[in-house]
Design a protein around this motif. Structure first.
Motif, mmCIF file in Angstrom:
data_model
loop_
_atom_site.group_PDB
_atom_site.id
_atom_site.type_symbol
_atom_site.label_atom_id
_atom_site.label_comp_id
_atom_site.label_asym_id
_atom_site.label_seq_id
_atom_site.Cartn_x
_atom_site.Cartn_y
_atom_site.Cartn_z
ATOM 1 N N PRO A 4 0.825 -1.213 0.000
ATOM 2 C CA PRO A 4 0.000 0.000 0.000
ATOM 3 C C PRO A 4 0.859 1.263 0.000
ATOM 4 C CG PRO A 4 0.051 -0.971 2.181
ATOM 5 C CD PRO A 4 0.798 -1.910 1.280
ATOM 6 N N VAL A 5 0.371 2.267 -0.695
ATOM 7 C CA VAL A 5 0.986 3.593 -0.664
ATOM 8 C C VAL A 5 0.055 4.468 0.156
ATOM 9 C CG1 VAL A 5 1.737 5.583 -2.022
ATOM 10 C CG2 VAL A 5 2.115 3.271 -2.888
ATOM 11 N N VAL A 6 0.596 5.066 1.214
ATOM 12 C CA VAL A 6 -0.212 5.811 2.175
ATOM 13 C C VAL A 6 0.368 7.205 2.387
ATOM 14 C CG1 VAL A 6 -0.895 3.662 3.327
ATOM 15 C CG2 VAL A 6 1.062 4.934 4.180
ATOM 16 N N ALA A 7 -0.494 8.121 2.794
ATOM 17 C CA ALA A 7 -0.046 9.480 3.124
ATOM 18 C C ALA A 7 -0.901 9.990 4.264
ATOM 19 C CB ALA A 7 -0.173 10.402 1.922
ATOM 20 N N ALA A 8 -0.307 10.783 5.134
ATOM 21 C CA ALA A 8 -1.035 11.433 6.222
ATOM 22 C C ALA A 8 -0.574 12.886 6.276
ATOM 23 C CB ALA A 8 -0.774 10.733 7.542
ATOM 24 N N SER A 126 2.544 18.028 -3.403
ATOM 25 C CA SER A 126 2.370 17.797 -4.840
ATOM 26 C C SER A 126 2.466 16.317 -5.182
ATOM 27 C CB SER A 126 3.380 18.610 -5.658
ATOM 28 O OG SER A 126 4.697 18.147 -5.435
ATOM 29 N N VAL A 127 3.297 15.577 -4.467
ATOM 30 C CA VAL A 127 3.408 14.130 -4.711
ATOM 31 C C VAL A 127 2.113 13.435 -4.285
ATOM 32 C CG1 VAL A 127 4.640 12.009 -4.083
ATOM 33 C CG2 VAL A 127 5.929 14.116 -4.538
ATOM 34 N N VAL A 128 1.565 13.806 -3.139
ATOM 35 C CA VAL A 128 0.289 13.236 -2.695
ATOM 36 C C VAL A 128 -0.784 13.515 -3.736
ATOM 37 C CG1 VAL A 128 -1.551 13.391 -0.951
ATOM 38 C CG2 VAL A 128 0.853 13.358 -0.233
ATOM 39 N N LEU A 136 -3.036 5.877 -7.419
ATOM 40 C CA LEU A 136 -1.952 5.094 -6.820
ATOM 41 C C LEU A 136 -1.855 5.245 -5.305
ATOM 42 C CD1 LEU A 136 0.791 5.716 -9.521
ATOM 43 C CD2 LEU A 136 -0.472 3.595 -9.077
ATOM 44 N N LEU A 137 -2.658 6.123 -4.729
ATOM 45 C CA LEU A 137 -2.638 6.334 -3.287
ATOM 46 C C LEU A 137 -3.734 5.470 -2.669
ATOM 47 C CD1 LEU A 137 -1.103 8.092 -1.216
ATOM 48 C CD2 LEU A 137 -2.928 9.767 -1.449
#
Length: 188
Positions: A4-8, A126-128, A136-137
């Motif tokens: 998984p690709v994750v962001a917070a 910007s990447v998120v 992809l997120l």
């Protein structure tokens, strides 16, 4: 199986995700700390944009173990992949940092197919935004503080329409809403 690709990201009520120190005030509490510990505990590799890399490379490598120990202990040894059109591999002096020389989206697609834990996008608005738009997120967590920033960079300012699905939510002691979203149904 896919990693998984994750962001917070920390966010104000008006959607600002840049410079959270300007609007967080006294909103950190035990619930937010617990979430942050859980979030970094599952990340085995990180993706950073150029701005985040340059800011963090000037700070985190120099932190002593007793200063912000849990995040410093996490980020220092973490394999870090840096998305930049201007930096070179020689510019990346921070331990375990590698320049993404391919197209960002192609690189992430390939990285998702490797073995290992979650890939966390660290900061890097910007990447998120790019990864979310490309589907992809896998998880986007917004730690929504009970404050209005008034100005700053909004995560989806000028973005194309995007639908998300709520995966998890919780409210902390000081009123932070921790909202985790995944990709939603296609639009149209």
């Amino acid at each position: 199986m896919s990693r998984p690709v994750v962001a917070a990201l920390f966010s104000s009520l008006d959607g600002v995700v840049s410079d959270p120190y300007l609007f967080q005030y006294d909103s950190f509490d035990e619930g937010l700390g617990q979430f942050m510990t859980e979030a970094i505990g599952r990340v085995a590799a990180g993706i950073l944009g150029r701005t985040t890399y340059e800011q963090w490379a000037g700070y985190w490598p120099n932190q002593a173990p007793e200063e912000d120990a849990s995040f410093a202990d996490f980020i220092k040894p973490l394999p870090k992949y840096v998305a930049s059109r201007t930096l070179t591999q020689d510019d990346l002096t921070w331990q375990n940092s590698t320049l993404i020389e391919a197209d960002l989206l192609d690189f992430v697609r390939q990285l998702k197919q490797t073995d290992g834990g979650a890939v966390g996008v660290q900061g890097s608005i910007s990447v998120v935004r790019q990864l979310a738009a490309a589907g992809l997120l896998d998880e986007l967590t917004l730690c929504l503080h009970p404050a209005v920033a008034g100005e700053g960079v909004r995560l989806f300012a000028d973005a194309a329409p995007l639908r998300l699905e709520l995966l998890d939510s919780r409210i902390t002691e000081k009123g932070n809403a921790i909202l985790t979203y995944g990709p939603g149904p296609a639009i149209g």
